[in-house]
Design a protein around this motif. Structure first.
Motif, PDB file in Angstrom:
ATOM      1  N   ARG A  64       0.642  -1.042  -0.100  1.00  0.00           N
ATOM      2  CA  ARG A  64       0.180   0.087  -0.078  1.00  0.00           C
ATOM      3  C   ARG A  64       0.586   1.219   0.164  1.00  0.00           C
ATOM      4  NH1 ARG A  64      -2.075   1.525   5.649  1.00  0.00           N
ATOM      5  NH2 ARG A  64      -0.234   1.602   6.050  1.00  0.00           N
ATOM      6  N   ASP A  65       1.977   1.350   1.142  1.00  0.00           N
ATOM      7  CA  ASP A  65       2.858   2.367   0.999  1.00  0.00           C
ATOM      8  C   ASP A  65       3.896   2.515  -0.371  1.00  0.00           C
ATOM      9  OD1 ASP A  65       2.154   2.840   3.153  1.00  0.00           O
ATOM     10  OD2 ASP A  65       3.909   1.475   4.330  1.00  0.00           O
ATOM     11  N   GLU A  66       3.844   1.507  -0.598  1.00  0.00           N
ATOM     12  CA  GLU A  66       4.168   1.186  -2.509  1.00  0.00           C
ATOM     13  C   GLU A  66       3.672   2.550  -3.835  1.00  0.00           C
ATOM     14  OE1 GLU A  66       5.422  -2.343  -3.438  1.00  0.00           O
ATOM     15  OE2 GLU A  66       7.382  -2.649  -1.812  1.00  0.00           O
ATOM     16  N   ILE A  67       3.046   1.914  -3.011  1.00  0.00           N
ATOM     17  CA  ILE A  67       1.582   2.115  -4.314  1.00  0.00           C
ATOM     18  C   ILE A  67       0.593   3.869  -4.118  1.00  0.00           C
ATOM     19  CG2 ILE A  67      -1.437   2.002  -5.042  1.00  0.00           C
ATOM     20  CD1 ILE A  67      -0.707  -0.931  -4.891  1.00  0.00           C
ATOM     21  N   TYR A  68       1.124   4.468  -2.717  1.00  0.00           N
ATOM     22  CA  TYR A  68       1.165   5.660  -2.916  1.00  0.00           C
ATOM     23  C   TYR A  68       2.803   6.735  -2.908  1.00  0.00           C
ATOM     24  CZ  TYR A  68      -2.832   5.051   0.302  1.00  0.00           C
ATOM     25  OH  TYR A  68      -4.022   4.423   1.536  1.00  0.00           O
ATOM     26  N   GLU A  69       2.990   6.097  -3.019  1.00  0.00           N
ATOM     27  CA  GLU A  69       4.833   6.902  -3.269  1.00  0.00           C
ATOM     28  C   GLU A  69       4.607   6.813  -4.774  1.00  0.00           C
ATOM     29  OE1 GLU A  69       7.951   4.615  -1.711  1.00  0.00           O
ATOM     30  OE2 GLU A  69       7.874   5.279   0.277  1.00  0.00           O
ATOM     31  N   GLN A  70       4.015   6.001  -5.533  1.00  0.00           N
ATOM     32  CA  GLN A  70       3.759   5.960  -7.161  1.00  0.00           C
ATOM     33  C   GLN A  70       2.932   6.712  -7.076  1.00  0.00           C
ATOM     34  OE1 GLN A  70       3.961   1.409  -9.077  1.00  0.00           O
ATOM     35  NE2 GLN A  70       4.721   1.238  -7.231  1.00  0.00           N
ATOM     36  N   TRP A  71       1.982   7.246  -7.018  1.00  0.00           N
ATOM     37  CA  TRP A  71       0.486   7.577  -7.250  1.00  0.00           C
ATOM     38  C   TRP A  71       1.372   8.985  -6.800  1.00  0.00           C
ATOM     39  CZ3 TRP A  71      -4.166   6.316  -3.697  1.00  0.00           C
ATOM     40  CH2 TRP A  71      -4.567   4.888  -4.161  1.00  0.00           C
ATOM     41  N   ASP A  72       1.866   9.546  -5.915  1.00  0.00           N
ATOM     42  CA  ASP A  72       3.083  10.240  -6.028  1.00  0.00           C
ATOM     43  C   ASP A  72       4.042  10.870  -7.274  1.00  0.00           C
ATOM     44  OD1 ASP A  72       1.337  11.633  -3.602  1.00  0.00           O
ATOM     45  OD2 ASP A  72       2.952  10.891  -2.443  1.00  0.00           O
ATOM     46  N   ASP A  73       4.122   9.618  -7.154  1.00  0.00           N
ATOM     47  CA  ASP A  73       5.386  10.479  -8.353  1.00  0.00           C
ATOM     48  C   ASP A  73       4.481  10.512 -10.243  1.00  0.00           C
ATOM     49  OD1 ASP A  73       7.459   9.903  -7.169  1.00  0.00           O
ATOM     50  OD2 ASP A  73       7.741   8.048  -7.647  1.00  0.00           O
ATOM     51  N   LEU A  74       2.868   9.824 -10.185  1.00  0.00           N
ATOM     52  CA  LEU A  74       2.945   9.552 -11.315  1.00  0.00           C
ATOM     53  C   LEU A  74       1.862  10.870 -11.540  1.00  0.00           C
ATOM     54  CD1 LEU A  74       1.565   8.216 -14.327  1.00  0.00           C
ATOM     55  CD2 LEU A  74      -0.563   7.611 -12.432  1.00  0.00           C
ATOM     56  N   SER A  75       1.755  11.721 -10.806  1.00  0.00           N
ATOM     57  CA  SER A  75       1.153  13.156 -10.395  1.00  0.00           C
ATOM     58  C   SER A  75       1.767  14.039 -10.090  1.00  0.00           C
ATOM     59  CB  SER A  75       0.454  14.019  -9.129  1.00  0.00           C
ATOM     60  OG  SER A  75       0.149  14.715  -8.646  1.00  0.00           O
ATOM     61  N   ASP A  76       2.730  13.666  -9.922  1.00  0.00           N
ATOM     62  CA  ASP A  76       3.857  14.671 -10.014  1.00  0.00           C
ATOM     63  C   ASP A  76       4.775  14.686 -12.020  1.00  0.00           C
ATOM     64  OD1 ASP A  76       4.617  15.403  -8.166  1.00  0.00           O
ATOM     65  OD2 ASP A  76       6.441  14.802  -7.207  1.00  0.00           O
ATOM     66  N   GLU A  77       4.881  13.438 -12.511  1.00  0.00           N
ATOM     67  CA  GLU A  77       4.713  13.119 -13.973  1.00  0.00           C
ATOM     68  C   GLU A  77       3.574  13.931 -14.759  1.00  0.00           C
ATOM     69  OE1 GLU A  77       5.369   9.363 -15.059  1.00  0.00           O
ATOM     70  OE2 GLU A  77       7.009   8.996 -13.944  1.00  0.00           O
ATOM     71  N   ARG A  78       2.433  14.238 -14.094  1.00  0.00           N
ATOM     72  CA  ARG A  78       1.312  14.390 -15.318  1.00  0.00           C
ATOM     73  C   ARG A  78       1.735  15.893 -14.891  1.00  0.00           C
ATOM     74  NH1 ARG A  78      -2.931   9.046 -14.828  1.00  0.00           N
ATOM     75  NH2 ARG A  78      -1.669   8.612 -15.512  1.00  0.00           N
ATOM     76  N   PHE A  79       2.250  16.731 -13.601  1.00  0.00           N
ATOM     77  CA  PHE A  79       1.582  17.939 -13.768  1.00  0.00           C
ATOM     78  C   PHE A  79       2.716  18.724 -14.259  1.00  0.00           C
ATOM     79  CE2 PHE A  79       3.166  22.246 -11.737  1.00  0.00           C
ATOM     80  CZ  PHE A  79       2.495  22.088 -11.482  1.00  0.00           C
ATOM     81  N   SER A  80       3.997  17.577 -14.837  1.00  0.00           N
ATOM     82  CA  SER A  80       5.050  17.942 -15.776  1.00  0.00           C
ATOM     83  C   SER A  80       4.846  18.478 -16.987  1.00  0.00           C
ATOM     84  CB  SER A  80       6.732  17.423 -15.807  1.00  0.00           C
ATOM     85  OG  SER A  80       7.252  17.496 -14.266  1.00  0.00           O
ATOM     86  N   ALA A  81       4.181  16.862 -17.411  1.00  0.00           N
ATOM     87  CA  ALA A  81       3.768  17.324 -19.057  1.00  0.00           C
ATOM     88  C   ALA A  81       2.656  18.107 -18.817  1.00  0.00           C
ATOM     89  CB  ALA A  81       2.936  15.760 -19.070  1.00  0.00           C
ATOM     90  N   LEU A  82       1.307  18.565 -17.992  1.00  0.00           N
ATOM     91  CA  LEU A  82       0.702  19.808 -17.950  1.00  0.00           C
ATOM     92  C   LEU A  82       1.442  21.041 -18.476  1.00  0.00           C
ATOM     93  CD1 LEU A  82      -1.876  21.314 -17.773  1.00  0.00           C
ATOM     94  CD2 LEU A  82      -1.982  21.289 -15.607  1.00  0.00           C
ATOM     95  N   THR A  83       2.660  21.092 -17.922  1.00  0.00           N
ATOM     96  CA  THR A  83       3.667  22.445 -17.582  1.00  0.00           C
ATOM     97  C   THR A  83       3.506  22.961 -18.899  1.00  0.00           C
ATOM     98  OG1 THR A  83       3.757  22.845 -14.833  1.00  0.00           O
ATOM     99  CG2 THR A  83       4.750  23.784 -16.775  1.00  0.00           C
ATOM    100  N   ARG A  84       4.283  21.250 -19.915  1.00  0.00           N
ATOM    101  CA  ARG A  84       5.291  22.012 -21.046  1.00  0.00           C
ATOM    102  C   ARG A  84       4.492  22.194 -21.780  1.00  0.00           C
ATOM    103  NH1 ARG A  84       7.775  17.198 -19.242  1.00  0.00           N
ATOM    104  NH2 ARG A  84       6.414  15.325 -20.232  1.00  0.00           N
ATOM    105  N   LEU A  85       3.078  21.552 -22.129  1.00  0.00           N
ATOM    106  CA  LEU A  85       1.774  21.565 -22.839  1.00  0.00           C
ATOM    107  C   LEU A  85       1.148  23.572 -23.100  1.00  0.00           C
ATOM    108  CD1 LEU A  85      -1.488  19.641 -23.727  1.00  0.00           C
ATOM    109  CD2 LEU A  85      -1.282  22.146 -23.295  1.00  0.00           C
TER     110      LEU A  85
END
Length: 720
Positions: A64-85
């Motif tokens: 569960r804790d690993e998935i929470y961390e992966q959610w945070d990483d995924l959120s950061d990646e998608r925010f970066s993609a949004l910023t680039r667009l």
């Protein structure tokens, strides 16, 4: 795109040009395909020893804790993609950034929301090609309430001496256009050292709205929920705090992002030394709330309520007097042949953002008087105001929950009619004198001024029960509400609920008992998990159940809970981490039989809404509550289970009551897969002798000599 774009953007989509400029709020999903696995308790019998089961639980927790961390990483990646667009199209992210990361104030467990400035070409690319997008809406236009009348009330004839509230009195934070803090009828009740502005500079907290202000009027209605008491001294029940978020035009600048602003307000006022619990938010969009996703604004209220012990009081929103084809007002409805109150049920008259918030109390307005003559009021006394937006809310939740006296418009015999504000049907309010005029006036109406009267009642409850959770304040507020007299002969009770919810609260019922009425409450936050059942029992004394007597006993029950929201979800059950319902025992049903029946109900419905329960609505001995737990029972089209506050009532003959009157609170799984996740609730039950022909307080008190505690806690384990 119809599931992503707001109705306005969807309509405008074919005509959007490359160089058009838009300011939009966008929601980005962040979960991906990762899901928290089923907790080992679901298959506990499959483990040979307790040690092996405990090892499995440990592995589950690490996963569960690993998935929470992966959610945070995924959120950061998608925010970066949004910023680039956004940068490609020379756009701008307007929501505040913290050290280059997402604005934490707009972060929800499965998504983040940003406010962007983007041209038409970028908007089309974004909507058509950004795969994680689930919501796009233009920034809400806010209502602009203003006075049409000059100084319409006489000055206070006798100087009113305003005494400061007690040092430990509750605080009510007014989130609005600022307050005239040196106003003689307000100044001694305002904590000026905590005042803060999000407009211009932090210290610029005055109410600059012309023709009497807005925040000043709202603040006055918190202190003086009825007419100004013309007596020598007056001591308010609470302190006022000033959070200015609207400018001189009663607007919120586009650069202010409501989720961010509300988070900062909570940080400043609730998490500061005052620990403010009550927040009055008389601000609404001009358009009705959407019904697919919870808005970022409303979801932030739900998230903040989940995170902290506090309560938002929000207005239902107003229908304007005049409008146009795209945004009709009252006159447009009348011209089209839709008379009061029929137009209040049209989609455009639905409650306005953020009034659909599940965990806030939403307040509508009713009329103060029935005005007749050349100019007539639309509504009679205590009937829904002609401008007050109606429910149901998103996912058919009962909204508004309560109403207060916010006044009504009057109209003349013109064709089309002229619609005006009348002193005869307007609440008496404190006025800002920054631009001249009187201290007090009956010169404005609106749900904005009904909401703070509810905040006054909540503050009074807090003053009596300062250590209890805000969930109990909400429960007692709703428990005290009753329908006014006109509803008894109104044929369509579903329309009554859509207009006024549970009715008009009463301060005395909210904070006190009488010889003929007793209210029992849970104390503190009681926590429950999905798959649990809490059973409560109230002992009914024998002399109250005598077959020789037939006293009319009104029984009222209110459940108030909160859960963590998830904005990407499109149903109530999946928007909340866990959802609750309450059930009552049948007439003359023993408590052990009732408990067994609740186990079966929880087993059948752990992953489903009771709307799908096929049990008959008139099973033997079932109490015929007014609303009921299914929309095809009781009041048709309405279910008490859909909201996070659930009230119902019934009048029973005293001899029909069993020795023990039982209630069950049942936890159901929402989006949360964590079996350890629990949500808090407060439960209130009242018994009242309708005709005041038997004193029941002392009888029930003697029969229940100790604080009522959970009779049983039942774990319901369903195979995965």
């Amino acid at each position: 795109m119809e599931h992503i774009l707001s109705p306005e953007l969807l309509t405008a989509w074919p005509s959007i040009r490359d160089d058009d400029q838009f300011v939009i709020d966008v929601g980005i999903a962040c979960l991906g395909i990762l899901q928290i696995p089923i907790h080992p308790i679901k298959r506990r019998e499959g483990y040979a020893t307790e040690d092996r089961y405990n090892d499995a639980v440990g592995r589950w927790q690490r996963k569960r804790d690993e998935i929470y961390e992966q959610w945070d990483d995924l959120s950061d990646e998608r925010f970066s993609a949004l910023t680039r667009l956004v940068e490609v199209y020379d756009g701008e992210i307007l929501s505040s950034m913290i050290e280059g990361t997402k604005d934490s104030a707009s972060q929800l467990p499965d998504s983040f929301t940003c406010r962007l400035r983007l041209n038409g070409k970028g908007l089309r690319d974004f909507v058509l090609n950004f795969p994680y997008l689930f919501d796009v809406a233009e920034v809400d236009e806010l209502e602009f309430a203003y006075s049409e009348l000059a100084a319409t009330s006489e000055e206070v004839l006798e100087p009113l001496k305003l005494e400061p509230p007690d040092t430990d009195a509750p605080r009510v934070c007014v989130i609005d256009s600022g307050i005239q803090e040196r106003h003689p009828l307000l100044k001694d009740a305002i904590e000026q050292h905590d005042s803060k502005s999000w407009i211009n500079t932090e210290t610029d907290v005055a109410d600059y709205v012309h023709q009497g202000g807005h925040g000043t009027r709202v603040a006055g209605a918190v202190l003086y929920p009825r007419d100004i008491p013309y007596s020598s001294t007056y001591k308010p029940i609470c302190w006022l705090q000033n959070a200015r978020v609207l400018n001189q035009d009663n607007k919120m600048p586009e650069t202010l992002f409501p989720p961010r602003v509300l988070q900062e307000i909570i940080e400043h006022f609730h998490k500061g030394s005052a620990h403010t619990k009550v927040f009055n938010h008389s601000i609404n969009a001009t358009s009705p709330c959407r019904l697919v996703h919870m808005s970022a604004w409303a979801a932030s209220i739900d998230q903040l309520t989940w995170e902290s012990d506090l309560l938002f009081i929000v207005s239902a929103g107003n229908i304007s007097k005049y409008g146009d084809v795209s945004k009709p007002g009252i006159r447009e409805y009348i011209v089209s042949g839709r008379r009061y109150p029929n137009y209040l049920f049209l989609p455009w008259a639905r409650i306005a953002n953020p009034g659909q918030s599940l965990q806030a109390v939403t307040v509508g307005s009713i009329a103060i008087n029935s005005v007749s003559g050349i100019e007539k009021s639309f509504a009679g006394f205590s009937e829904p105001s002609s401008f007050s937006r109606s429910g149901l809310g998103i996912w058919d939740v009962i909204k508004p929950e309560v109403v207060e006296y916010g006044g009504d418009f009057v109209y003349d015999t013109g064709h089309p009619p002229n619609i005006k504000i009348s002193t005869e049907n307007s609440p008496q309010l404190i006025r800002s004198t920054l631009h001249g005029g009187s201290l007090v006036g009956n010169d404005n109406v609106g749900t904005s001024f009904a909401a703070p009267k509810i905040s006054n009642i909540v503050a009074a409850i807090q003053s009596i029960l300062p250590q209890e959770p805000a969930l109990l304040y909400r429960a007692l507020l709703i428990q005290s509400a009753r329908w006014p007299a006109w509803t008894s002969s109104y044929p369509d009770k579903a329309q009554v609920i859509k207009h006024i919810g549970y009715g008009i609260p009463d301060l005395n019922r909210a904070i006190s008992n009488s010889k003929y009425r007793i209210t029992l409450v849970t104390t503190g936050e009681v926590f429950i998990r999905a798959g649990q059942v809490h059973v409560y029992e109230v002992k009914i004394p024998e002399d109250l159940r005598s077959p020789a007597d037939a006293y009319d006993i009104r029984v009222e029950v209110t459940l108030s809970y909160k859960a963590q929201p998830r904005r990407t979800r499109r149903t109530r059950q999946r928007y909340l981490s866990t959802w609750l319902e309450w059930q009552s025992s049948k007439l003359n049903e023993p408590s052990e039989i009732f408990a067994g029946r609740m186990i079966e109900l929880a087993n059948n419905n752990e992953h489903a809404d009771t709307e799908n329960d096929s049990a008959p609505s008139t099973s033997s001995g079932a109490i015929q509550w007014a609303i009921r737990e299914r929309s095809d029972w009781g009041i048709k089209g309405v279910s008490r289970n859909h909201g996070t506050v659930q009230k119902d009532w019934v009048t029973i003959k005293s001899h029909e009551l069993a020795e023990g009157f039982c209630l069950a609170v049942i936890g159901h799984a929402g989006w949360a897969k964590d079996i350890e996740a629990a949500v808090p609730y407060s439960l209130v039950i009242s018994f009242e002798a309708v005709n005041q022909d038997i004193e029941i307080y002392s009888r029930i008190e003697i029969a229940n000599p100790v604080e009522l505690e959970v009779e049983q806690t039942i774990e319901v384990v369903v195979p995965s």
